[in-house]
Design a protein around this motif. Structure first.
Motif, short mmCIF file in Angstrom:
data_model
loop_
_atom_site.label_atom_id
_atom_site.label_comp_id
_atom_site.label_asym_id
_atom_site.label_seq_id
_atom_site.Cartn_x
_atom_site.Cartn_y
_atom_site.Cartn_z
N ILE A 65 -16.29 16.13 -48.63
CA ILE A 65 -16.15 16.16 -47.19
C ILE A 65 -16.77 14.78 -46.73
N GLU A 66 -15.78 14.26 -45.79
CA GLU A 66 -16.10 12.83 -45.41
C GLU A 66 -15.48 12.81 -44.05
N ARG A 67 -16.47 12.24 -43.33
CA ARG A 67 -16.35 11.75 -41.74
C ARG A 67 -15.44 10.36 -42.04
N ILE A 68 -14.58 10.29 -41.14
CA ILE A 68 -13.77 9.27 -41.13
C ILE A 68 -13.68 8.55 -39.37
N VAL A 69 -13.95 7.41 -39.18
CA VAL A 69 -14.18 6.87 -37.90
C VAL A 69 -12.90 5.73 -37.79
N SER A 70 -11.95 5.55 -36.96
CA SER A 70 -10.96 4.89 -37.05
C SER A 70 -11.08 3.90 -35.69
N SER A 71 -10.68 2.66 -36.09
CA SER A 71 -10.60 1.66 -35.06
C SER A 71 -9.32 1.97 -34.37
N PRO A 72 -8.95 0.97 -33.29
CA PRO A 72 -7.65 1.23 -32.59
C PRO A 72 -6.52 0.41 -33.38
N MET A 104 -30.80 17.86 -41.39
CA MET A 104 -29.68 17.87 -40.40
C MET A 104 -29.18 16.70 -39.85
N GLU A 105 -27.84 16.74 -39.95
CA GLU A 105 -27.36 15.57 -39.41
C GLU A 105 -26.25 15.72 -38.23
N ASN A 106 -25.72 14.85 -37.53
CA ASN A 106 -24.60 14.96 -36.53
C ASN A 106 -23.32 14.15 -36.69
N LEU A 107 -22.38 14.88 -36.94
CA LEU A 107 -21.28 13.93 -36.97
C LEU A 107 -20.72 12.94 -35.79
N PHE A 108 -21.30 13.36 -34.61
CA PHE A 108 -20.87 12.20 -33.49
C PHE A 108 -21.93 11.05 -33.65
N ALA A 109 -23.27 11.17 -34.04
CA ALA A 109 -24.28 10.10 -34.05
C ALA A 109 -23.72 9.08 -35.04
N ASP A 110 -24.36 7.79 -34.55
CA ASP A 110 -24.19 6.60 -35.45
C ASP A 110 -22.71 6.39 -35.97
N ARG A 111 -21.65 6.50 -34.86
CA ARG A 111 -20.45 6.00 -35.35
C ARG A 111 -20.20 4.46 -35.37
N PRO A 112 -19.85 3.91 -36.34
CA PRO A 112 -19.39 2.60 -36.35
C PRO A 112 -18.59 2.35 -35.02
N VAL A 113 -18.67 1.18 -34.58
CA VAL A 113 -17.72 0.50 -33.76
C VAL A 113 -16.83 -0.51 -34.62
N LEU A 114 -15.34 -0.25 -34.98
CA LEU A 114 -14.77 -1.19 -35.65
C LEU A 114 -13.83 -1.91 -35.11
N ALA A 115 -13.43 -3.05 -35.29
CA ALA A 115 -12.29 -3.90 -34.72
C ALA A 115 -10.95 -3.57 -35.35
N THR A 116 -11.12 -3.23 -36.61
CA THR A 116 -9.95 -2.84 -37.65
C THR A 116 -10.32 -2.10 -38.67
N GLY A 117 -9.28 -1.13 -38.80
CA GLY A 117 -9.56 -0.25 -40.38
C GLY A 117 -10.18 0.87 -39.97
N GLU A 118 -10.65 1.59 -41.01
CA GLU A 118 -11.43 2.71 -40.92
C GLU A 118 -12.62 2.77 -41.67
N ALA A 119 -13.50 3.52 -41.19
CA ALA A 119 -14.76 3.68 -41.97
C ALA A 119 -14.87 4.99 -42.46
#
Length: 102
Positions: free
Chosen positions: A28-35, A1-16
């Motif tokens: 299915i993918e999780r996308i984390v956006s920078s500001p 089991m994994e958690n969508l909110f865990a281990d999110r990268p902190v990006l300066a630019t772009g998306e992960a």
């Protein structure tokens, strides 16, 4: 089991982009956006359903500008030009995207 909110990268630019599942013609993918997301246009060969789980975002989709908040979701048909115009700094945007390959 994994958690969508865990281990999110902190990006300066772009998306992960993290692929969570690939099964037959569905990805299915999780996308984390920078500001400061990449303003590049997407024109994908597959359909996409996306939900914003955290943060606020502004998208341009087929000429319309959409404001999104937590829980907002939309279907993007294949070959529909779209891009991310802006994303919140706090909280950072967290998305779940379902791609349906042809």
């Amino acid at each position: 089991m994994e958690n969508l909110f865990a281990d999110r990268p902190v990006l300066a630019t772009g998306e992960a982009f993290d692929e969570l599942l690939r099964c037959r013609n569905v990805r299915i993918e999780r996308i984390v956006s920078s500001p400061m997301p990449d303003p590049a246009w997407y024109d994908q060969p597959q359909d996409e359903w996306v939900v914003l789980l955290a943060g606020r975002a502004r998208l341009e989709l087929a000429g319309d500008v959409l404001e999104m908040g937590p829980g907002d979701h939309l279907f993007i048909p294949a070959r529909t030009r779209h891009r991310v115009l802006a994303t919140s700094d706090e909280p950072r945007c967290l998305w779940l995207a379902v791609h349906i390959e042809p």
